[in-house]
Motif scaffolding. Structure first.
Motif, PDB file in Angstrom:
ATOM      1  N   UNK A 197       0.831  -1.211   0.000  1.00  0.00           N
ATOM      2  CA  UNK A 197       0.000   0.000   0.000  1.00  0.00           C
ATOM      3  C   UNK A 197       0.861   1.255   0.000  1.00  0.00           C
ATOM      4  N   UNK A 198       1.985   1.224   0.712  1.00  0.00           N
ATOM      5  CA  UNK A 198       2.892   2.371   0.705  1.00  0.00           C
ATOM      6  C   UNK A 198       3.406   2.646  -0.709  1.00  0.00           C
ATOM      7  N   UNK A 199       3.735   1.575  -1.421  1.00  0.00           N
ATOM      8  CA  UNK A 199       4.236   1.719  -2.794  1.00  0.00           C
ATOM      9  C   UNK A 199       3.127   2.126  -3.742  1.00  0.00           C
ATOM     10  N   UNK A 200       1.955   1.516  -3.565  1.00  0.00           N
ATOM     11  CA  UNK A 200       0.817   1.756  -4.467  1.00  0.00           C
ATOM     12  C   UNK A 200      -0.432   1.998  -3.629  1.00  0.00           C
ATOM     13  N   UNK A 201      -0.706   3.247  -3.259  1.00  0.00           N
ATOM     14  CA  UNK A 201      -1.829   3.557  -2.368  1.00  0.00           C
ATOM     15  C   UNK A 201      -3.189   3.062  -2.856  1.00  0.00           C
ATOM     16  N   UNK A 202      -3.350   2.882  -4.157  1.00  0.00           N
ATOM     17  CA  UNK A 202      -4.641   2.415  -4.678  1.00  0.00           C
ATOM     18  C   UNK A 202      -4.661   0.895  -4.886  1.00  0.00           C
ATOM     19  N   UNK A 203      -3.765   0.177  -4.227  1.00  0.00           N
ATOM     20  CA  UNK A 203      -3.734  -1.288  -4.337  1.00  0.00           C
ATOM     21  C   UNK A 203      -4.873  -1.842  -3.478  1.00  0.00           C
ATOM     22  N   UNK A 204      -6.020  -2.047  -4.100  1.00  0.00           N
ATOM     23  CA  UNK A 204      -7.241  -2.413  -3.385  1.00  0.00           C
ATOM     24  C   UNK A 204      -7.109  -3.759  -2.673  1.00  0.00           C
ATOM     25  N   UNK A 205      -6.526  -4.737  -3.345  1.00  0.00           N
ATOM     26  CA  UNK A 205      -6.404  -6.064  -2.733  1.00  0.00           C
ATOM     27  C   UNK A 205      -5.555  -6.005  -1.475  1.00  0.00           C
ATOM     28  N   UNK A 206      -4.430  -5.292  -1.544  1.00  0.00           N
ATOM     29  CA  UNK A 206      -3.559  -5.184  -0.372  1.00  0.00           C
ATOM     30  C   UNK A 206      -4.237  -4.396   0.745  1.00  0.00           C
ATOM     31  N   UNK A 207      -4.955  -3.336   0.369  1.00  0.00           N
ATOM     32  CA  UNK A 207      -5.656  -2.531   1.370  1.00  0.00           C
ATOM     33  C   UNK A 207      -6.707  -3.355   2.098  1.00  0.00           C
ATOM     34  N   UNK A 208      -7.510  -4.092   1.343  1.00  0.00           N
ATOM     35  CA  UNK A 208      -8.559  -4.924   1.952  1.00  0.00           C
ATOM     36  C   UNK A 208      -7.965  -6.036   2.798  1.00  0.00           C
ATOM     37  N   UNK A 209      -6.898  -6.655   2.299  1.00  0.00           N
ATOM     38  CA  UNK A 209      -6.268  -7.745   3.056  1.00  0.00           C
ATOM     39  C   UNK A 209      -5.675  -7.219   4.351  1.00  0.00           C
ATOM     40  N   UNK A 210      -5.044  -6.066   4.293  1.00  0.00           N
ATOM     41  CA  UNK A 210      -4.461  -5.469   5.496  1.00  0.00           C
ATOM     42  C   UNK A 210      -5.553  -5.183   6.532  1.00  0.00           C
ATOM     43  N   UNK A 211      -6.677  -4.646   6.080  1.00  0.00           N
ATOM     44  CA  UNK A 211      -7.790  -4.350   6.985  1.00  0.00           C
ATOM     45  C   UNK A 211      -8.309  -5.617   7.653  1.00  0.00           C
ATOM     46  N   UNK A 212      -8.444  -6.688   6.887  1.00  0.00           N
ATOM     47  CA  UNK A 212      -8.954  -7.948   7.429  1.00  0.00           C
ATOM     48  C   UNK A 212      -7.988  -8.556   8.439  1.00  0.00           C
ATOM     49  N   UNK A 213      -6.695  -8.502   8.150  1.00  0.00           N
ATOM     50  CA  UNK A 213      -5.708  -9.071   9.074  1.00  0.00           C
ATOM     51  C   UNK A 213      -5.652  -8.250  10.356  1.00  0.00           C
ATOM     52  N   UNK A 214      -5.708  -6.939  10.222  1.00  0.00           N
ATOM     53  CA  UNK A 214      -5.714  -6.086  11.420  1.00  0.00           C
ATOM     54  C   UNK A 214      -6.934  -6.382  12.283  1.00  0.00           C
ATOM     55  N   UNK A 215      -8.053  -6.657  11.653  1.00  0.00           N
ATOM     56  CA  UNK A 215      -9.267  -7.004  12.384  1.00  0.00           C
ATOM     57  C   UNK A 215      -9.072  -8.307  13.156  1.00  0.00           C
ATOM     58  N   UNK A 216      -8.438  -9.295  12.519  1.00  0.00           N
ATOM     59  CA  UNK A 216      -8.181 -10.584  13.173  1.00  0.00           C
ATOM     60  C   UNK A 216      -7.251 -10.394  14.358  1.00  0.00           C
ATOM     61  N   UNK A 217      -6.197  -9.601  14.171  1.00  0.00           N
ATOM     62  CA  UNK A 217      -5.227  -9.348  15.256  1.00  0.00           C
ATOM     63  C   UNK A 217      -5.896  -8.657  16.427  1.00  0.00           C
ATOM     64  N   UNK A 218      -6.742  -7.676  16.146  1.00  0.00           N
ATOM     65  CA  UNK A 218      -7.448  -6.955  17.223  1.00  0.00           C
ATOM     66  C   UNK A 218      -8.410  -7.867  17.979  1.00  0.00           C
ATOM     67  N   UNK A 219      -9.045  -8.775  17.259  1.00  0.00           N
ATOM     68  CA  UNK A 219      -9.967  -9.696  17.914  1.00  0.00           C
ATOM     69  C   UNK A 219      -9.260 -10.703  18.807  1.00  0.00           C
ATOM     70  N   UNK A 220      -8.021 -11.029  18.427  1.00  0.00           N
ATOM     71  CA  UNK A 220      -7.255 -11.999  19.213  1.00  0.00           C
ATOM     72  C   UNK A 220      -6.561 -11.368  20.403  1.00  0.00           C
ATOM     73  N   UNK A 221      -6.397 -10.053  20.386  1.00  0.00           N
ATOM     74  CA  UNK A 221      -5.667  -9.390  21.462  1.00  0.00           C
ATOM     75  C   UNK A 221      -6.587  -9.067  22.646  1.00  0.00           C
TER      76      UNK A 221
END
Length: 221
Positions: A197-221
């Protein structure tokens, strides 16, 4: 400099009308030389005039049935039209006639990949990246074929190689993130998605995947 050389130079410079003029003159002077028809076909394909380009490539083959680059040109033409079956046929014919360049292996592999024939694509893409080891896009497509055939460890090595060639290759980071996720390495996945995302801010797949993983991490913490 010959008319053919001048035409090629003008085509490379984007001066298409001038290129067409020199290619026409070359054909008029040597109407039985298939190379002139191939060059004009390449120009027409570049101009998206596919029907005319096809006629010029086939004229070259009429003059010399063993001219490999005419078959390669037809392969490119059918590839552009998403006719991957015919594209493969003509790329293979070009190879049979001795065209051993990286581009023909790459395009044959891509025509297989786009036609969902990933396993068939692998050896061609592997050979292409052997011939062009410093071309990040060629190496990346080989890695993608490996990933799609579930050879994830080897794919990981290839995507990492892509980043040694081009550290700003966002898709390599994204796919490394997916492999980390597959291996339950959430921190590694976040790291690669974030870099994509830093390299390509409009990288939708990476943006969505990052959001989903962050959600999983927050739920586990």
């Amino acid at each position: 400099m010959s008319n053919m050389d001048k035409g090629i130079q003008y085509m490379q410079e984007g001066k298409l009308e001038e290129a067409a003029q020199y290619f026409t003159e070359a054909i008029e002077k040597n109407p039985n030389d298939p190379i002139h028809y191939i060059n004009f076909g390449n120009l027409l394909l570049h101009m998206k005039e596919t029907e005319r380009a096809e006629r010029f490539y086939k004229k070259a083959i009429e003059l010399d049935k063993d001219v490999a680059t005419a078959y390669y040109g037809l392969g490119n033409l059918y590839f552009e039209e998403d006719n991957f079956s015919d594209a493969r046929k003509y790329y293979q014919k070009a190879m049979q006639l001795g065209l051993e360049e990286a581009d023909v292996y790459f395009m044959l592999g891509m025509s297989c990949l786009y036609d969902e024939k990933e396993k068939i694509a692998l050896p061609y893409l592997q050979r292409a990246q052997e011939l062009k080891p410093d071309d990040s896009d060629v190496v990346f497509q080989y890695g993608l074929a490996l990933a799609q055939t579930e050879q994830l460890d080897t794919a990981k090595e290839i995507f990492e190689k892509v980043l040694t060639i081009n550290e700003a290759h966002s898709d390599a980071h994204y796919n490394l993130g997916v492999i980390c996720l597959y291996n339950s390495n959430l921190d590694g996945a976040i790291n690669h998605f974030d870099k994509a995302v830093q390299i390509q801010p409009d990288h939708i797949l990476a943006t969505n995947a990052k959001t989903q993983v962050e959600k999983i991490i927050n739920e586990e913490s």
